[in-house]
Design an enzyme around this catalytic site. Structure first.
Site, PDB file in Angstrom:
ATOM      1  N   GLY A 237      21.710  29.099  27.008  1.00 54.57           N
ATOM      2  CA  GLY A 237      22.209  29.129  28.366  1.00 54.57           C
ATOM      3  C   GLY A 237      21.129  29.239  29.415  1.00 54.57           C
ATOM      4  O   GLY A 237      20.095  28.559  29.369  1.00 54.57           O
ATOM      5  N   ASP A 257      15.628  38.373  22.193  1.00 54.06           N
ATOM      6  CA  ASP A 257      17.079  38.409  22.069  1.00 54.06           C
ATOM      7  C   ASP A 257      17.442  39.318  20.908  1.00 54.06           C
ATOM      8  O   ASP A 257      16.564  39.867  20.230  1.00 54.06           O
ATOM      9  CB  ASP A 257      17.674  37.011  21.894  1.00 54.06           C
ATOM     10  CG  ASP A 257      18.945  36.824  22.729  1.00 54.06           C
ATOM     11  OD1 ASP A 257      19.804  37.728  22.684  1.00 54.06           O
ATOM     12  OD2 ASP A 257      19.066  35.799  23.419  1.00 54.06           O
ATOM     13  N   VAL A 281      17.812  45.754  23.492  1.00 51.23           N
ATOM     14  CA  VAL A 281      17.188  46.312  24.697  1.00 51.23           C
ATOM     15  C   VAL A 281      17.781  47.659  25.083  1.00 51.23           C
ATOM     16  O   VAL A 281      17.195  48.388  25.897  1.00 51.23           O
ATOM     17  CB  VAL A 281      17.301  45.329  25.891  1.00 51.23           C
ATOM     18  CG1 VAL A 281      16.465  44.089  25.642  1.00 51.23           C
ATOM     19  CG2 VAL A 281      18.752  44.980  26.197  1.00 51.23           C
ATOM     20  N   ASN A 307      16.928  38.762  31.980  1.00 48.98           N
ATOM     21  CA  ASN A 307      18.069  37.852  31.973  1.00 48.98           C
ATOM     22  C   ASN A 307      19.199  38.308  31.054  1.00 48.98           C
ATOM     23  O   ASN A 307      20.354  37.941  31.272  1.00 48.98           O
ATOM     24  CB  ASN A 307      17.602  36.451  31.550  1.00 48.98           C
ATOM     25  CG  ASN A 307      18.755  35.529  31.276  1.00 48.98           C
ATOM     26  OD1 ASN A 307      19.461  35.097  32.173  1.00 48.98           O
ATOM     27  ND2 ASN A 307      18.981  35.229  29.985  1.00 48.98           N
ATOM     28  N   LYS A 314      37.975  43.466  31.681  1.00 53.11           N
ATOM     29  CA  LYS A 314      39.282  44.116  31.578  1.00 53.11           C
ATOM     30  C   LYS A 314      39.641  44.651  32.957  1.00 53.11           C
ATOM     31  O   LYS A 314      38.758  45.056  33.724  1.00 53.11           O
ATOM     32  CB  LYS A 314      39.244  45.306  30.599  1.00 53.11           C
ATOM     33  CG  LYS A 314      39.189  44.942  29.124  1.00 53.11           C
ATOM     34  CD  LYS A 314      40.554  44.512  28.602  1.00 53.11           C
ATOM     35  CE  LYS A 314      40.509  44.265  27.103  1.00 53.11           C
ATOM     36  NZ  LYS A 314      41.826  43.792  26.598  1.00 53.11           N
ATOM     37  N   TYR A 372      31.120  44.813  35.233  1.00 47.43           N
ATOM     38  CA  TYR A 372      30.117  43.764  35.448  1.00 47.43           C
ATOM     39  C   TYR A 372      29.654  43.746  36.906  1.00 47.43           C
ATOM     40  O   TYR A 372      28.453  43.669  37.192  1.00 47.43           O
ATOM     41  CB  TYR A 372      30.720  42.418  35.064  1.00 47.43           C
ATOM     42  CG  TYR A 372      29.750  41.253  35.125  1.00 47.43           C
ATOM     43  CD1 TYR A 372      28.786  41.082  34.128  1.00 47.43           C
ATOM     44  CD2 TYR A 372      29.816  40.333  36.156  1.00 47.43           C
ATOM     45  CE1 TYR A 372      27.910  40.011  34.180  1.00 47.43           C
ATOM     46  CE2 TYR A 372      28.949  39.257  36.209  1.00 47.43           C
ATOM     47  CZ  TYR A 372      27.986  39.098  35.220  1.00 47.43           C
ATOM     48  OH  TYR A 372      27.124  38.035  35.271  1.00 47.43           O
TER      49      TYR A 372
END
Length: 466
Positions: A237, A257, A281, A307, A314, A372
């Site tokens: 992505g 990653d 991370v 990134n 929810k 988020y």
């Protein structure tokens, strides 16, 4: 994912039907191609009386080889001539069908509301002469550094620029405002190069601040040559596009990653000649391990791109505490902890760049994304909180805030919501991962030392949160 609607309304049949029934016709945006010139056509440069940046802008236009026009004789013409240009003269009211790719206006001399009339005098005769995928740049003085009428007038430039961007977006053209602090005129080259070029195709209606910073002489073909760049979430992505773009510009990319994505990550880093490491991370010891690795294997790091991110959507009424905590941990706590450790361990080299990835969800909010949205607004706060501290160490920190970007994740969104996300912007379409990557590459450039503490939206001037 291909935008079938855009393809249809720009086809022969679609061009006949769309105007008759009032359908929007999002244009195809011109994006950067290797070897292409910085600016794709003629540029008109104008200036309000008392402007401060004629020589600096003229120098940049000369360096990029722009065919430059000015709207007057006198001081402005003399300044750009001294900078190495031989400008042509364009007079308001001139006939013919001359079109311009770029309109650049130095508004730093505007010191009262009445003097804002200079904006109308310059742009009104040129508004219909902007080419498709054209560029408009207004240059002002950072309002927070001014007082009284000057501060009022300079703040007014934002409303003008954002409104004009919405008027020209139908042809794929963009408009930006660049606030330049007093004494920072010689730091504008990197930003003007980016905003005039096709690299900024999906950046629109933004206000960017440039302060005094280190000046760098560099190879604009490979501005990151010799640099080490850490990119988290690099396996796919937007992260994959960031890794590819930084490598294109000469950086050795260390892609990071999680272990389940190690195979995908390895493919990316092998293709671009980088290195791959797997970390969680959010692990307690991840910052120290990462700092130690970067110092041992690469002698430190020059560019850090946070990134990596997740969504766990929810409605708040249905959200369990662990779902909230997971998103905050990955998207916000990890970047802060890693950056702090890298700074404390002196693992970020002089002239380093720290870049966060926020979201327009952190600016406007989004239903079902309280976790988020909080995390991405926190990324903007992270940039604000550290900007002065890192500047004292010769480092910059900035963020991008992507809007609707065409990825596998957005391809899975229900059709109606997906189409709404695409169309609700001045450019009427979704962006591509490379649009985010190009903006990050501009931040990462050694020439962007004066760009610090900014959050730039890569959203085509989305109407959400505008």
């Amino acid at each position: 994912m291909a935008d079938r609607y855009q393809q249809f309304v720009n086809s022969f049949v679609g061009k006949q039907i769309a105007p008759k029934v009032g359908l929007p016709q999002p244009p195809f945006l011109k994006r950067h191609r290797p070897g292409a010139p910085v600016v794709a056509g003629p540029v008109v440069f104008g200036q309000a009386p008392g402007g401060l940046l004629a020589g600096d802008v003229g120098r940049v236009l000369a360096l990029i080889g722009a065919e430059t026009w000015t709207t007057e004789e006198g001081d402005l013409r003399a300044a750009v001539t001294d900078a190495g240009l031989a400008p042509k003269i364009w007079a308001p009211g001139a006939g013919g069908d001359q079109r311009f790719h770029g309109l650049v206006f130095d508004a730093t001399g505007i010191s009262s509301p009445a003097e804002l009339a200079a904006l109308h005098a310059f742009f009104q005769p040129l508004a219909r002469r902007i080419t498709g995928s054209g560029r408009v740049i207004v240059l002002g003085t950072t309002p927070e550094l001014l007082e009284g009428s000057s501060r009022i007038a300079q703040r007014a430039l934002e409303g003008f620029t954002r409104s004009f961007a919405k008027e020209i977006g139908a042809k794929g053209a963009t408009a930006q405002l660049v606030y330049v602090a007093p004494g920072a005129g010689d730091r504008i080259e990197s930003t003007l190069r980016f905003l005039l070029s096709a690299k900024s195709a999906f950046v629109d209606g933004q206000a960017i601040r440039i302060s005094a910073g280190e000046k760098a002489e560099l190879n604009w073909t490979e501005p990151l040559k010799g640099k080490v760049a850490l990119v988290t979430g690099a396996s796919r992505g937007i992260g994959e596009a960031i890794a590819e773009t930084l490598a294109r510009d000469g950086a050795h990319v260390v892609g990071l990653d999680i272990e389940p994505l190690a195979e995908d990550l390895q493919k990316v880093t092998e293709r671009i000649g980088g290195s791959a490491i797997t970390f969680d991370v959010t692990a307690e010891d991840a910052p120290k391990q990462l700092a130690a690795y970067l110092k041992k294997e690469h002698g430190g790091v020059d560019i850090v791109v946070h990134n990596a991110g997740i969504t766990r959507d929810k409605l708040l009424a249905n959200m369990k505490p662990e779902v909230w905590a997971q998103v905050i941990s990955v998207n916000l706590e990890a970047p802060e902890r890693i950056t702090r450790e890298l700074l404390d361990a002196k693992a970020i080299n002089q002239g380093g760049r720290v870049i966060g990835v926020a979201s327009i969800a952190g600016i406007a909010g989004n239903r079902g994304q309280t976790n988020y949205g909080a995390s991405k607004a926190g990324v903007i706060g992270f940039v604000d909180a550290l900007a002065d501290e890192v500047a004292a160490q010769g480092i910059t920190i900035n963020a991008v805030a992507p809007g609707f970007i065409e990825t596998k994740m957005t391809a899975a969104i229900p059709l109606g919501i997906r189409e709404a996300g695409r169309r609700m912007s001045s450019l009427g379409q979704g962006g591509l991962p490379v649009d985010v990557a190009e903006t990050i590459a501009w931040y990462a450039s050694p020439g962007s030392g004066g760009v610090n503490g900014n959050t730039v939206r890569v959203c085509g001037q989305s109407l959400i949160g505008a």
